[in-house]
Scaffold this active site. Structure first.
Site, PDB file in Angstrom:
ATOM      1  CD  GLU A   1      49.908  38.268  38.412  1.00  0.00           C
ATOM      2  OE1 GLU A   1      50.445  38.845  37.462  1.00  0.00           O
ATOM      3  OE2 GLU A   1      49.631  37.059  38.420  1.00  0.00           O
TER       4      GLU A   1
ATOM      5  CD  GLU B   1      45.300  36.102  37.496  1.00  0.00           C
ATOM      6  OE1 GLU B   1      46.223  35.598  36.823  1.00  0.00           O
ATOM      7  OE2 GLU B   1      45.139  37.323  37.628  1.00  0.00           O
TER       8      GLU B   1
HETATM    9  C1  BG6 Z   1      48.618  36.880  35.461  1.00  0.00           C
HETATM   10  C2  BG6 Z   1      47.793  38.072  35.131  1.00  0.00           C
HETATM   11  O1  BG6 Z   1      49.934  37.294  35.496  1.00  0.00           O
HETATM   12  O2  BG6 Z   1      48.683  35.822  34.584  1.00  0.00           O
HETATM   13  C3  BG6 Z   1      46.820  37.900  33.995  1.00  0.00           C
HETATM   14  O3  BG6 Z   1      47.129  38.583  36.268  1.00  0.00           O
HETATM   15  C4  BG6 Z   1      47.460  37.016  32.921  1.00  0.00           C
HETATM   16  O4  BG6 Z   1      46.434  39.159  33.534  1.00  0.00           O
HETATM   17  C5  BG6 Z   1      47.762  35.661  33.530  1.00  0.00           C
HETATM   18  O5  BG6 Z   1      46.718  36.902  31.772  1.00  0.00           O
HETATM   19  C6  BG6 Z   1      48.347  34.661  32.563  1.00  0.00           C
HETATM   20  O6  BG6 Z   1      49.452  35.193  31.909  1.00  0.00           O
HETATM   21  P1  BG6 Z   1      49.521  35.213  30.322  1.00  0.00           P
HETATM   22  O7  BG6 Z   1      50.744  35.988  30.018  1.00  0.00           O
HETATM   23  O8  BG6 Z   1      49.603  33.803  29.912  1.00  0.00           O
HETATM   24  O9  BG6 Z   1      48.287  35.884  29.858  1.00  0.00           O
END
Ligand code: BG6
Length: 478
Positions: free
Chosen positions: A178, A376
């Site tokens: 990211e 993701e």
């Molecule tokens: C992304 C990241 O921003 O979102 C992860 O690459 C992160 O590391 C994921 O865990 C979800 O965000 P959060 O804050 O709910 O863990």
């Protein structure tokens, strides 16, 4: 060749990051990373970054879910779901504990040898992020992270070491997780995790971000170039947090603002994919008088080190309104975001928008003409463990199903070239943003609470069986 919408050999799987699940923060010679000095926050309460590890503070990443000692059992569960791929990161501080060390730490290298072997044993392809919010804290303190050109060399030493070591085990790589998060340059958490910069003076945050991001982009391009020399079959990708930006209304002022806000996020992957800065950003930097150190040699490197694919996370869309600021005056896209009345939100206030994913797949295809990889996607939600150790997470199934339906349309109807889909946090882990365990994404429940208590036992959720079926039928049954 597609089968039920999804291509043959589609890389179904799950994604994690080392610091959010491994724990064992001081084992095997590991050094302290930026994630090791981040305290636990809560919903709406930010995590603190302390000056080193301070006694009495709660640092959730120190133990996380103890994957370091339990990975064999966990990977067995991933294999049971039918995973074809597993995305993780290599914790930089396991390999170079301080970041500027001359010699790599053998114990760290052999840990990842074993981890990747365990995946390959089940036919699970490892997909690896080099830098996922895990910069050695020593580089943050002594060099101000990527604000310093020297950090390019430290990053490259790390990249080349792991490329060489795992050249026959890992094919898919991503350089920075990211990288575009830092467009929100007044956010301490995002700047520290992306660039290793601890914010000090609000007047210089934006200028510093453009400088640090440039050095990261040079580091990324050099990693691509060097990686290809080590193994020409490597596929090395960008990784962005793709967030479509919608105008709050059909008022042209909102529409122009949405475009300008998007340009402030998109330029990172533009540089990685095109090897050059987009005009709008060159002109913005000049107008603001930032004058970052960008040499002619850097520009050659950027051209020579373009990425093979675009990896991206997708969680939500953002909606912007010119009532907050107009197109000519925004610098940080986050400052103009408003609530979208047409979208429901998660328990953590993230808008839920499956169509935004289809839009993203189309936009990125049109823009870059490269294969895409959804690395993701998922729903952070509270789960209840029943007395008979079950988790009925239909809300998670609904979320994932709707997003995969949008993906299927993008492949079938829009012709998008998609390598795979790795759902975020396939096993419950520490939330990056809040440090909570209770913000759960997994198909596998981990018995651990926000205060650190819990047995660390693993339990299969209803979504475990649902995802197993999805993979088994290559997406025919969603
Ligand atoms: C992304 C990241 O921003 O979102 C992860 O690459 C992160 O590391 C994921 O865990 C979800 O965000 P959060 O804050 O709910 O863990």
């Amino acid at each position: 060749m597609t089968e039920n919408g999804f291509p043959k050999g589609f890389l179904w799987g799950g994604a994690v990051a080392a610091h959010q699940l491994e724990g064992a923060w001081q084992e095997g010679g590991k050094g302290v990373s930026i994630a090791d000095v981040m305290t636990a926050g809560s919903n709406g309460v930010e995590r603190k970054i302390t000056d080193g590890v301070v006694a009495g503070e709660n640092y959730p990443n120190h133990e996380a879910i103890d994957f370091y000692h339990r990975y064999k059992d966990d990977i067995k569960l991933f294999a049971e779901m039918g995973f074809k791929s597993f995305r993780t990161s290599i914790a930089w501080t396991r390999i170079f504990p301080n970041g500027d060390d001359q010699k790599a730490n053998e114990a760290g290298l052999s840990f990842y040898d074993d981890l990747f072997d365990e995946c390959l044993k089940y036919g699970i392809e490892p997909v690896v992020t080099l830098s996922h919010f895990e910069m050695p804290f020593h580089l943050v303190k002594e060099y101000n992270g990527f604000a310093n050109r020297k950090t390019i060399d430290f990053y490259l030493r790390f990249a080349k070491t792991v490329f060489k070591r795992y050249k026959n085990k890992v094919r898919y790589w991503m350089t920075f997780n990211e990288i575009d998060n830092q467009s929100d340059f007044n956010n301490q958490f995002l700047m520290a995790t992306n660039s290793g910069i601890l914010l000090t003076d609000p007047e210089s945050n934006e200028r510093n971000m453009y400088q640090a991001a440039h050095y990261e982009l040079v580091a990324s391009a050099l990693a691509v170039k060097e990686g290809k020399k080590i193994n020409p079959d490597f596929k090395i990708g960008a990784m962005i947090n793709y967030t479509p930006i919608y105008p709050a209304s059909s008022d042209p002022a909102d529409i122009l603002l949405a475009q300008k806000a998007a340009q402030k996020r998109n330029w990172f992957s533009d540089v990685q994919a095109w090897g050059e800065y987009p005009k709008a950003i060159e002109s913005y930097i000049e107008r603001k008088g930032f004058r970052p150190d960008i040499t002619a040699e850097d520009r050659v490197v950027l051209k020579e080190g373009t990425v093979d694919y675009i990896g991206f996370s997708y969680y939500q869309s953002a909606t912007v309104s010119a009532k907050k600021n107009d197109a000519d005056n925004i610098s940080d896209p986050a400052e103009v975001i408003v609530k979208n009345p047409d979208l429901k939100e998660s328990q953590w206030g993230w808008p839920i928008d499956p169509s935004g994913l289809r839009l993203g797949l189309n936009t990125l295809t049109d823009r870059y003409h490269l294969p895409l990889f959804i690395v993701e996607n998922g729903l952070g939600a509270k789960d209840d463990l029943t007395d008979d150790k079950k988790i009925h997470d239909q809300y998670r199934i609904d979320y994932l199903k709707a997003h995969l339906q949008a993906v299927k349309k993008a492949i079938e109807l829009d012709g998008v070239d998609l390598i795979g889909y790795t759902s975020w946090g396939c096993i419950d882990l520490v939330s990056a943003g809040t440090g909570q365990m209770s913000k759960r994404y997994g198909f596998i429940y981990v018995d651990k609470n926000d205060d650190g208590s819990g047995s660390l036992n693993r339990y299969k959720k209803d979504s475990f069986y649902w995802y197993q079926k999805v993979i088994q039928t290559n997406g025919a049954e969603l």
